[in-house]
Design a protein around this motif. Structure first.
Motif, PDB file in Angstrom:
ATOM      1  N   ASP A   1       0.786  -1.227   0.000  1.00  0.00           N
ATOM      2  CA  ASP A   1       0.000   0.000   0.000  1.00  0.00           C
ATOM      3  C   ASP A   1       0.822   1.284   0.000  1.00  0.00           C
ATOM      4  O   ASP A   1       0.320   2.339  -0.376  1.00  0.00           O
ATOM      5  CB  ASP A   1      -0.941   0.031   1.209  1.00  0.00           C
ATOM      6  N   VAL A   2       2.091   1.201   0.426  1.00  0.00           N
ATOM      7  CA  VAL A   2       2.904   2.415   0.538  1.00  0.00           C
ATOM      8  C   VAL A   2       4.180   2.329  -0.312  1.00  0.00           C
ATOM      9  O   VAL A   2       4.448   3.217  -1.118  1.00  0.00           O
ATOM     10  CB  VAL A   2       3.257   2.697   2.025  1.00  0.00           C
ATOM     11  N   LEU A   3       4.957   1.269  -0.112  1.00  0.00           N
ATOM     12  CA  LEU A   3       6.230   1.165  -0.827  1.00  0.00           C
ATOM     13  C   LEU A   3       6.042   1.022  -2.337  1.00  0.00           C
ATOM     14  O   LEU A   3       6.643   1.759  -3.128  1.00  0.00           O
ATOM     15  CB  LEU A   3       7.059  -0.008  -0.296  1.00  0.00           C
ATOM     16  N   LYS A   4       5.211   0.096  -2.744  1.00  0.00           N
ATOM     17  CA  LYS A   4       5.018  -0.146  -4.173  1.00  0.00           C
ATOM     18  C   LYS A   4       4.488   1.095  -4.901  1.00  0.00           C
ATOM     19  O   LYS A   4       4.997   1.444  -5.973  1.00  0.00           O
ATOM     20  CB  LYS A   4       4.087  -1.347  -4.373  1.00  0.00           C
ATOM     21  N   PRO A   5       3.499   1.818  -4.355  1.00  0.00           N
ATOM     22  CA  PRO A   5       3.049   3.044  -5.029  1.00  0.00           C
ATOM     23  C   PRO A   5       4.139   4.118  -5.118  1.00  0.00           C
ATOM     24  O   PRO A   5       4.200   4.855  -6.105  1.00  0.00           O
ATOM     25  CB  PRO A   5       1.872   3.525  -4.179  1.00  0.00           C
ATOM     26  N   GLN A   6       5.012   4.191  -4.106  1.00  0.00           N
ATOM     27  CA  GLN A   6       6.096   5.173  -4.173  1.00  0.00           C
ATOM     28  C   GLN A   6       7.117   4.793  -5.237  1.00  0.00           C
ATOM     29  O   GLN A   6       7.640   5.646  -5.949  1.00  0.00           O
ATOM     30  CB  GLN A   6       6.771   5.355  -2.812  1.00  0.00           C
ATOM     31  N   MET A   7       7.380   3.512  -5.377  1.00  0.00           N
ATOM     32  CA  MET A   7       8.261   3.062  -6.453  1.00  0.00           C
ATOM     33  C   MET A   7       7.642   3.410  -7.814  1.00  0.00           C
ATOM     34  O   MET A   7       8.346   3.840  -8.729  1.00  0.00           O
ATOM     35  CB  MET A   7       8.514   1.557  -6.348  1.00  0.00           C
ATOM     36  N   ALA A   8       6.339   3.255  -7.920  1.00  0.00           N
ATOM     37  CA  ALA A   8       5.650   3.587  -9.169  1.00  0.00           C
ATOM     38  C   ALA A   8       5.711   5.090  -9.446  1.00  0.00           C
ATOM     39  O   ALA A   8       5.866   5.508 -10.603  1.00  0.00           O
ATOM     40  CB  ALA A   8       4.204   3.112  -9.117  1.00  0.00           C
ATOM     41  N   ALA A   9       5.616   5.901  -8.401  1.00  0.00           N
ATOM     42  CA  ALA A   9       5.692   7.356  -8.570  1.00  0.00           C
ATOM     43  C   ALA A   9       7.073   7.756  -9.083  1.00  0.00           C
ATOM     44  O   ALA A   9       7.198   8.611  -9.976  1.00  0.00           O
ATOM     45  CB  ALA A   9       5.389   8.062  -7.252  1.00  0.00           C
ATOM     46  N   LEU A  10       8.109   7.133  -8.539  1.00  0.00           N
ATOM     47  CA  LEU A  10       9.459   7.409  -9.021  1.00  0.00           C
ATOM     48  C   LEU A  10       9.615   6.945 -10.463  1.00  0.00           C
ATOM     49  O   LEU A  10      10.153   7.655 -11.310  1.00  0.00           O
ATOM     50  CB  LEU A  10      10.495   6.742  -8.114  1.00  0.00           C
ATOM     51  N   ARG A  11       9.121   5.775 -10.744  1.00  0.00           N
ATOM     52  CA  ARG A  11       9.213   5.236 -12.105  1.00  0.00           C
ATOM     53  C   ARG A  11       8.530   6.155 -13.117  1.00  0.00           C
ATOM     54  O   ARG A  11       9.012   6.348 -14.241  1.00  0.00           O
ATOM     55  CB  ARG A  11       8.592   3.843 -12.130  1.00  0.00           C
ATOM     56  N   GLU A  12       7.430   6.744 -12.714  1.00  0.00           N
ATOM     57  CA  GLU A  12       6.690   7.639 -13.611  1.00  0.00           C
ATOM     58  C   GLU A  12       7.539   8.840 -14.033  1.00  0.00           C
ATOM     59  O   GLU A  12       7.582   9.189 -15.213  1.00  0.00           O
ATOM     60  CB  GLU A  12       5.405   8.116 -12.928  1.00  0.00           C
ATOM     61  N   VAL A  13       8.245   9.456 -13.074  1.00  0.00           N
ATOM     62  CA  VAL A  13       9.052  10.617 -13.450  1.00  0.00           C
ATOM     63  C   VAL A  13      10.309  10.196 -14.215  1.00  0.00           C
ATOM     64  O   VAL A  13      10.771  10.925 -15.103  1.00  0.00           O
ATOM     65  CB  VAL A  13       9.402  11.538 -12.249  1.00  0.00           C
ATOM     66  N   VAL A  14      10.845   9.023 -13.913  1.00  0.00           N
ATOM     67  CA  VAL A  14      11.998   8.532 -14.673  1.00  0.00           C
ATOM     68  C   VAL A  14      11.588   8.252 -16.119  1.00  0.00           C
ATOM     69  O   VAL A  14      12.333   8.537 -17.048  1.00  0.00           O
ATOM     70  CB  VAL A  14      12.623   7.287 -14.003  1.00  0.00           C
ATOM     71  N   ASP A  15      10.393   7.714 -16.309  1.00  0.00           N
ATOM     72  CA  ASP A  15       9.904   7.489 -17.665  1.00  0.00           C
ATOM     73  C   ASP A  15       9.764   8.809 -18.427  1.00  0.00           C
ATOM     74  O   ASP A  15      10.062   8.876 -19.624  1.00  0.00           O
ATOM     75  CB  ASP A  15       8.564   6.750 -17.651  1.00  0.00           C
ATOM     76  N   LYS A  16       9.323   9.857 -17.745  1.00  0.00           N
ATOM     77  CA  LYS A  16       9.233  11.176 -18.387  1.00  0.00           C
ATOM     78  C   LYS A  16      10.624  11.668 -18.763  1.00  0.00           C
ATOM     79  O   LYS A  16      10.828  12.218 -19.844  1.00  0.00           O
ATOM     80  CB  LYS A  16       8.558  12.190 -17.461  1.00  0.00           C
ATOM     81  N   ALA A  17      11.584  11.477 -17.881  1.00  0.00           N
ATOM     82  CA  ALA A  17      12.958  11.902 -18.153  1.00  0.00           C
ATOM     83  C   ALA A  17      13.546  11.131 -19.320  1.00  0.00           C
ATOM     84  O   ALA A  17      14.284  11.698 -20.131  1.00  0.00           O
ATOM     85  CB  ALA A  17      13.824  11.709 -16.909  1.00  0.00           C
ATOM     86  N   GLU A  18      13.215   9.866 -19.430  1.00  0.00           N
ATOM     87  CA  GLU A  18      13.726   9.044 -20.527  1.00  0.00           C
ATOM     88  C   GLU A  18      13.356   9.649 -21.878  1.00  0.00           C
ATOM     89  O   GLU A  18      14.120   9.574 -22.834  1.00  0.00           O
ATOM     90  CB  GLU A  18      13.181   7.624 -20.423  1.00  0.00           C
TER      91      GLU A  18
END
Length: 109
Positions: A70-87
Motif C-alpha cells: 500500500d505504501v512502498l510499491k506506489p512510491q516506487m511507481a511514482a518514481l518510475r513515472e518521473v523517470v519514464d518522463k525523463a527518458e
C-alpha cells in the motif's frame, strides 16, 4: 530488495545523467523545457522512497506486507513515472539504462 536497488540506480547513475543533460542547456534555458522540473522530481521522489524504505519494518509480517503493497510499491511507481518522463527528454547517449526499445529490438540491429 528492489526498492533499495532503485534508489541506488537513481543516486549512482540517473542523477549524473540528468545533470549532464541539463548542463547542455545552461546557455539557453528556455530550450530545456520541463527538464529541470522533471529531473528535480526524480530527486524528490527518490528521497520519498528512501523514507518509505526506512519505515517498512512493522511489528507483524502481515502489517509489513500491507505496508509494502500500500505504501512502498506506489512510491516506487511514482518514481518510475518521473523517470519514464525523463527518458523521453534526456539525450539518448546519456541515458544510463537500456530503454524498452533496446531491450525488445536490439537483436534486429
Amino acid at each position: 530488495c528492489s526498492s533499495d536497488l532503485m534508489v541506488q540506480m537513481m543516486e549512482t547513475s540517473m542523477y549524473a545523467a540528468c545533470a549532464k543533460d541539463l548542463g547542455k542547456y545552461k546557455n539557453s534555458p528556455k530550450q530545456a523545457g520541463k527538464r529541470q522540473a522533471i529531473y528535480e522530481s526524480i530527486v524528490d521522489e527518490t528521497e520519498k522512497l528512501k523514507k518509505v524504505i526506512q519505515a517498512k519494518h512493522k511489528p507483524t509480517p502481515q502489517e509489513e506486507a500491507t505496508y509494502l503493497c500500500d505504501v512502498l510499491k506506489p512510491q516506487m511507481a511514482a518514481l518510475r513515472e518521473v523517470v519514464d518522463k525523463a527518458e523521453g527528454l534526456i539525450e539518448k547517449a546519456l541515458y544510463p539504462f537500456p530503454t524498452y526499445e533496446t531491450m525488445l529490438y536490439s537483436h534486429h540491429f
